[in-house]
Design a protein around this motif. Structure first.
Motif, PDB file in Angstrom:
ATOM      1  N   ARG A   4      75.012 138.921 102.960  1.00 37.39           N
ATOM      2  CA  ARG A   4      74.224 138.148 103.609  1.00 37.39           C
ATOM      3  C   ARG A   4      75.037 136.887 104.332  1.00 37.39           C
ATOM      4  N   PHE A   5      76.016 136.470 103.744  1.00 40.93           N
ATOM      5  CA  PHE A   5      76.784 135.605 104.347  1.00 40.93           C
ATOM      6  C   PHE A   5      77.944 135.203 103.527  1.00 40.93           C
ATOM      7  N   ASN A   6      79.058 134.919 103.795  1.00 39.40           N
ATOM      8  CA  ASN A   6      80.183 134.222 102.920  1.00 39.40           C
ATOM      9  C   ASN A   6      79.912 132.684 102.703  1.00 39.40           C
ATOM     10  N   TYR A   7      79.292 132.556 101.341  1.00 36.42           N
ATOM     11  CA  TYR A   7      78.926 131.114 101.144  1.00 36.42           C
ATOM     12  C   TYR A   7      80.333 130.305 101.109  1.00 36.42           C
ATOM     13  N   ARG A   8      81.313 130.731 100.670  1.00 46.33           N
ATOM     14  CA  ARG A   8      82.624 129.870 100.582  1.00 46.33           C
ATOM     15  C   ARG A   8      82.864 129.370 101.846  1.00 46.33           C
ATOM     16  N   ALA A   9      82.558 130.000 103.031  1.00 41.81           N
ATOM     17  CA  ALA A   9      82.948 129.403 104.455  1.00 41.81           C
ATOM     18  C   ALA A   9      81.635 128.478 104.839  1.00 41.81           C
ATOM     19  N   VAL A  10      80.705 128.951 104.561  1.00 39.90           N
ATOM     20  CA  VAL A  10      79.259 127.999 105.200  1.00 39.90           C
ATOM     21  C   VAL A  10      79.414 127.023 104.185  1.00 39.90           C
ATOM     22  N   HIS A  13      82.060 122.786 100.059  1.00 34.90           N
ATOM     23  CA  HIS A  13      81.643 121.786  98.888  1.00 34.90           C
ATOM     24  C   HIS A  13      80.904 122.381  97.748  1.00 34.90           C
ATOM     25  N   VAL A  14      80.123 123.630  98.096  1.00 34.62           N
ATOM     26  CA  VAL A  14      79.444 124.237  96.810  1.00 34.62           C
ATOM     27  C   VAL A  14      80.368 124.976  96.199  1.00 34.62           C
ATOM     28  N   TYR A  15      81.347 125.628  96.768  1.00 36.44           N
ATOM     29  CA  TYR A  15      82.276 126.513  96.346  1.00 36.44           C
ATOM     30  C   TYR A  15      83.066 125.581  95.374  1.00 36.44           C
ATOM     31  N   GLN A  16      83.682 124.429  96.111  1.00 35.85           N
ATOM     32  CA  GLN A  16      84.443 123.759  95.217  1.00 35.85           C
ATOM     33  C   GLN A  16      83.898 123.001  93.786  1.00 35.85           C
ATOM     34  N   ALA A  17      82.670 122.956  94.094  1.00 35.69           N
ATOM     35  CA  ALA A  17      81.781 122.465  92.781  1.00 35.69           C
ATOM     36  C   ALA A  17      82.023 123.324  91.771  1.00 35.69           C
ATOM     37  N   MET A  18      81.667 124.756  92.268  1.00 38.01           N
ATOM     38  CA  MET A  18      81.987 125.782  91.281  1.00 38.01           C
ATOM     39  C   MET A  18      83.070 126.302  90.658  1.00 38.01           C
ATOM     40  N   VAL A  19      84.201 126.052  91.580  1.00 39.12           N
ATOM     41  CA  VAL A  19      85.462 125.759  91.171  1.00 39.12           C
ATOM     42  C   VAL A  19      85.801 124.965  89.937  1.00 39.12           C
ATOM     43  N   ALA A  24      86.914 123.811  84.208  1.00 38.20           N
ATOM     44  CA  ALA A  24      86.301 123.115  82.977  1.00 38.20           C
ATOM     45  C   ALA A  24      86.025 124.086  81.950  1.00 38.20           C
ATOM     46  N   ASP A  25      85.498 125.289  82.243  1.00 40.46           N
ATOM     47  CA  ASP A  25      85.132 126.213  81.483  1.00 40.46           C
ATOM     48  C   ASP A  25      86.478 126.941  80.795  1.00 40.46           C
ATOM     49  N   SER A  26      87.387 127.183  82.015  1.00 40.25           N
ATOM     50  CA  SER A  26      88.537 127.968  81.583  1.00 40.25           C
ATOM     51  C   SER A  26      89.757 127.029  80.634  1.00 40.25           C
ATOM     52  N   LEU A 125      78.923 125.889  78.075  1.00 37.07           N
ATOM     53  CA  LEU A 125      79.422 125.952  79.320  1.00 37.07           C
ATOM     54  C   LEU A 125      79.904 127.234  79.821  1.00 37.07           C
ATOM     55  N   ALA A 126      80.309 127.979  79.125  1.00 37.62           N
ATOM     56  CA  ALA A 126      80.878 129.443  79.592  1.00 37.62           C
ATOM     57  C   ALA A 126      79.545 130.150  80.060  1.00 37.62           C
ATOM     58  N   VAL A 127      78.486 130.034  79.409  1.00 46.61           N
ATOM     59  CA  VAL A 127      77.331 130.695  79.732  1.00 46.61           C
ATOM     60  C   VAL A 127      76.746 130.310  80.832  1.00 46.61           C
ATOM     61  N   ASN A 128      76.539 128.784  81.079  1.00 46.45           N
ATOM     62  CA  ASN A 128      75.967 128.388  82.018  1.00 46.45           C
ATOM     63  C   ASN A 128      77.054 128.472  83.363  1.00 46.45           C
ATOM     64  N   THR A 129      78.150 128.541  83.336  1.00 49.15           N
ATOM     65  CA  THR A 129      79.179 128.764  84.318  1.00 49.15           C
ATOM     66  C   THR A 129      78.912 130.197  85.028  1.00 49.15           C
ATOM     67  N   ILE A 130      78.802 131.275  83.948  1.00 52.20           N
ATOM     68  CA  ILE A 130      78.673 132.865  84.580  1.00 52.20           C
ATOM     69  C   ILE A 130      77.155 132.773  85.207  1.00 52.20           C
ATOM     70  N   ASN A 131      76.371 132.011  84.448  1.00 53.59           N
ATOM     71  CA  ASN A 131      74.937 132.141  85.061  1.00 53.59           C
ATOM     72  C   ASN A 131      74.836 131.483  86.660  1.00 53.59           C
ATOM     73  N   SER A 132      75.632 130.466  86.747  1.00 54.85           N
ATOM     74  CA  SER A 132      75.603 129.865  88.251  1.00 54.85           C
ATOM     75  C   SER A 132      76.361 130.908  89.129  1.00 54.85           C
ATOM     76  N   TRP A 133      77.461 131.355  88.662  1.00 56.45           N
ATOM     77  CA  TRP A 133      77.995 132.390  89.703  1.00 56.45           C
ATOM     78  C   TRP A 133      77.421 133.571  89.879  1.00 56.45           C
ATOM     79  N   ASN A 134      76.540 133.996  88.876  1.00 62.59           N
ATOM     80  CA  ASN A 134      75.626 135.162  89.038  1.00 62.59           C
ATOM     81  C   ASN A 134      74.647 135.011  90.188  1.00 62.59           C
TER      82      ASN A 134
END
Length: 148
Positions: A4-10, A13-19, A24-26, A125-134
């Protein structure tokens, strides 16, 4: 399939928050193999092909875990998972499907037989992180190879 679109480019700041969430999870004490099993199982439940593909490949880089991947959808019936893995997978499923029945006291007690309070929170945290990425991947139409 089309992205649909590249959210990283659009929304960098959202991408950085997820990173930052991923960092933290890693940094947690969760075993890397278990972390990948959680990511794969949650991605199976959510139907995220992008994350499922990525994390299955990541787990294979850690060793010979093909059977773990192949049987993950039926982990309750497969004897190759340890008690710690089973507890973490049960928690991952409960948290991912939290709107259906929450995290029962029975699940909590089974998890706490294997993990202390801090480890319990690291699993959450691990579960919430992958749920967010999904949810990002599915909502933006990501699929295996979409960034190639």
């Amino acid at each position: 399939m089309t992205l649909r679109f590249n959210y990283r480019a659009v929304s960098p700041h959202v991408y950085q928050a997820m990173v930052n969430l991923q960092k933290a999870d890693s940094a947690s004490s969760i075993d890397p193999v278990l972390r990948e099993l959680i990511k794969i199982r949650v991605s199976q439940i959510n139907g995220c092909s992008f994350c499922l593909d990525m994390h299955a490949k990541d787990l294979l880089k850690l060793g010979d875990y093909q059977d773990h991947i192949l049987l993950l959808n039926v982990w309750r019936e497969a004897p190759l998972y340890s008690g710690r893995e089973r507890a973490a997978l049960e928690l991952a499923e409960a948290v991912t499907r939290i709107s259906e029945q929450g995290v029962s006291e029975a699940v909590y007690k089974r998890v706490r037989e294997h993990y202390d309070e801090n480890e319990y929170m690291e699993l959450i945290l691990a579960v919430n992180t992958i749920n967010s990425w999904n949810r990002i991947a599915i909502s933006t139409g990501m699929f295996p190879g979409c960034f190639s």
